[in-house]
Design a protein around this motif. Structure first.
Motif, PDB file in Angstrom:
ATOM      1  N   CYS A 190     -11.580   1.856   0.295  1.00  0.00           N
ATOM      2  CA  CYS A 190     -10.212   1.365   0.247  1.00  0.00           C
ATOM      3  C   CYS A 190      -9.290   2.554   0.513  1.00  0.00           C
ATOM      4  O   CYS A 190      -9.760   3.659   0.782  1.00  0.00           O
ATOM      5  CB  CYS A 190      -9.909   0.693  -1.095  1.00  0.00           C
ATOM      6  SG  CYS A 190     -10.149   1.762  -2.534  1.00  0.00           S
ATOM      7  N   ASP A 191      -7.988   2.352   0.419  1.00  0.00           N
ATOM      8  CA  ASP A 191      -7.051   3.430   0.758  1.00  0.00           C
ATOM      9  C   ASP A 191      -7.236   4.640  -0.160  1.00  0.00           C
ATOM     10  O   ASP A 191      -7.294   5.774   0.316  1.00  0.00           O
ATOM     11  CB  ASP A 191      -5.612   2.928   0.654  1.00  0.00           C
ATOM     12  CG  ASP A 191      -5.232   2.027   1.819  1.00  0.00           C
ATOM     13  OD1 ASP A 191      -6.139   1.642   2.596  1.00  0.00           O
ATOM     14  OD2 ASP A 191      -4.042   1.697   1.949  1.00  0.00           O
ATOM     15  N   ALA A 200       0.835  -1.200   0.000  1.00  0.00           N
ATOM     16  CA  ALA A 200       0.000   0.000   0.000  1.00  0.00           C
ATOM     17  C   ALA A 200       0.868   1.247   0.000  1.00  0.00           C
ATOM     18  O   ALA A 200       2.055   1.212   0.332  1.00  0.00           O
ATOM     19  CB  ALA A 200      -0.916   0.010   1.234  1.00  0.00           C
ATOM     20  N   ARG A 248      -7.633  -3.435   6.228  1.00  0.00           N
ATOM     21  CA  ARG A 248      -7.320  -3.183   4.821  1.00  0.00           C
ATOM     22  C   ARG A 248      -8.396  -3.792   3.940  1.00  0.00           C
ATOM     23  O   ARG A 248      -9.172  -4.650   4.367  1.00  0.00           O
ATOM     24  CB  ARG A 248      -5.959  -3.770   4.450  1.00  0.00           C
ATOM     25  CG  ARG A 248      -5.917  -5.306   4.476  1.00  0.00           C
ATOM     26  CD  ARG A 248      -4.619  -5.837   3.882  1.00  0.00           C
ATOM     27  NE  ARG A 248      -4.503  -7.283   3.994  1.00  0.00           N
ATOM     28  CZ  ARG A 248      -5.012  -8.153   3.108  1.00  0.00           C
ATOM     29  NH1 ARG A 248      -5.687  -7.710   2.058  1.00  0.00           N
ATOM     30  NH2 ARG A 248      -4.864  -9.446   3.300  1.00  0.00           N
ATOM     31  N   GLN A 279      -5.617  -2.173  -2.534  1.00  0.00           N
ATOM     32  CA  GLN A 279      -5.770  -0.996  -1.674  1.00  0.00           C
ATOM     33  C   GLN A 279      -6.088   0.260  -2.472  1.00  0.00           C
ATOM     34  O   GLN A 279      -6.425   1.291  -1.890  1.00  0.00           O
ATOM     35  CB  GLN A 279      -4.489  -0.756  -0.863  1.00  0.00           C
ATOM     36  CG  GLN A 279      -3.924  -1.990  -0.188  1.00  0.00           C
ATOM     37  CD  GLN A 279      -4.964  -2.805   0.558  1.00  0.00           C
ATOM     38  OE1 GLN A 279      -5.769  -2.243   1.299  1.00  0.00           O
ATOM     39  NE2 GLN A 279      -4.972  -4.117   0.358  1.00  0.00           N
TER      40      GLN A 279
END
Length: 422
Positions: free
Chosen positions: A355-356, A182, A318, A323
């Motif tokens: 998600c990220d 990530a 996560r 990600q």
């Protein structure tokens, strides 16, 4: 998840004796009721059972009528309608409110749960709403064509579809991959996911979109692949690895008969691309194209099935498999007149962090379909990132795209390393 669609009506909402299957007395319904009758997915609830959730189609006129509320305009009330949660075990997955902003100016705010509709469905809902509104304005029932299928027909077929060959492919495709790769975050990752998100917005000028198309044609691929190749370069610099996975939603409507049905056909595909062997931007594009084709050939199996098979967790805060996500949508301004009433249909995004980083690319077109630019919205979890960090990533992404356009034959690793965060 909610899919909100505010609709502005500049003109009197009038009174409409709606389809007798929906409303048995006259109300100020601008066309919501008939749309519910037409699309069964909008009037389906999912109560619990010993075998899990089951589909129950609601035909009770009173239940359908309760979807539409009518009240005086209040900006806070608009936000409340769009943000309110659904409990689809017993509540219809659509909610609408008619607000009177001023004499002759009304706002219809509609929120739809993702279980009942995907992004493609919003266009269908807008189209059917206008047909219903035109009919209401003239005092008649909507005259739309018969539905070829309903979403329940698709769901039954999908449940019976074998998925073993696709799962074998995904097992091979993701063998040896570290799923927790990530972008470095500003704060430590917790053991649970916080969906609270924010968004930064950038605009790509027409010269960039034209340049992306030139590069795509030269490499015998599409604009989306070039955009994804640029994101691969960005992530390679940000993560320090060349073996990357980007998630992307796909329409999931391979059969033309599914194109007119409101429902959730969209699927998420995790596309793995290892660009270590790529020397130039054009090499990255070729790898991005090949990996996309390979993944889409096996995209019928639901994402959650793939994730449970090869990345069962625990995920510790996560997203499974990837990600970073990338999506490309096309938005055409929806402004039209129905008699003396002017209608504006404007989707409003909800910044929920799944998600990220989720790069939402929206191609803007004018009324005749010409591309007039592209918007880049990056949604991120505020628990992990500062706004300035994501802003810098967005600006670096734009720099990479410009470098790909001006020098597609340049070494990607060298070009990426000299680009500076603004």
């Amino acid at each position: 998840m909610r899919l909100p669609v505010p609709v502005h009506l500049r003109g009197p909402p009038g009174r409409y004796a709606a389809n007798r299957c929906v409303i048995t007395h006259r109300v100020q319904d601008p066309g919501v009721g008939p749309v519910l009758v037409r699309h069964r997915s909008l009037r389906t609830i999912y109560p619990d059972s010993p075998w899990g959730p089951r589909q129950v189609v609601v035909d009770d006129p009173a239940r359908l009528q309760s979807v539409l509320g009518i009240t005086a305009f209040d900006p806070r009330a608009v936000d409340e309608v769009l943000a309110a949660a659904f409990d689809v075990r017993g509540e219809l997955p659509i909610r609408a409110t008619l607000f009177e902003k001023a004499p002759g100016i009304h706002l219809v705010v509609c929120s739809v749960h993702h279980i009942a509709a995907d992004g493609w469905s919003l266009r269908l809902l807008a189209q059917d709403f206008t047909v219903a509104y035109r009919a209401r304005a003239s005092g008649r029932a909507p005259g739309w064509p018969k539905m070829p299928l309903q979403y329940t027909d698709f769901s039954i077929w999908a449940a019976q579809r074998p998925g073993s060959p696709d799962l074998d492919f995904w097992s091979r495709e993701f063998e040896g991959l570290a799923f927790d790769t990530a972008v470095e975050t500003d704060r430590p990752r917790s053991s649970s996911w916080d969906v609270t998100g924010d968004r930064i917005d950038l605009q790509l000028a027409v010269d960039i979109t034209d340049g992306l198309d030139r590069v795509a044609r030269a490499n015998e691929t599409g604009r989306f692949t070039v955009l994804r190749a640029g994101l691969l370069v960005l992530l390679a610099r940000a993560t320090g690895t060349s073996d990357l996975v980007i998630g992307t939603p796909i329409a999931g409507r391979r059969d033309p008969e599914l194109e007119t049905i409101v429902g959730t056909f969209v699927n998420t595909v995790a596309i793995r691309s290892d660009i270590a062997a790529a020397a130039t931007f054009e090499d990255v594009i070729a790898i991005a194209h090949a990996s996309k084709v390979r993944a889409l050939d096996h995209s019928d199996v639901p994402f959650e099935t793939v994730a449970a098979h090869i990345d069962p967790g625990p995920h510790l805060g996560r997203h499974p498999l990837f990600q970073v996500a990338l999506s490309l949508d096309v938005f055409t301004d929806s402004h039209f007149d129905i008699g003396a009433t002017h209608v504006d249909i404007t989707p409003r995004p909800l910044d929920i962090a799944k998600c990220d980083l989720h790069f939402h690319l929206v191609e803007r077109r004018d009324a005749v379909g010409r591309t007039i630019g592209m918007d880049v919205g990056i949604v991120y979890p505020t628990a992990l990132f500062d706004r300035g960090t994501v802003q810098s990533l967005g600006e670096l992404y734009e720099q990479i795209l410009r470098r790909m356009i001006t020098g597609p034959g340049e070494p990607w690793s060298t070009a990426a390393s000299i680009l500076q965060l603004v």
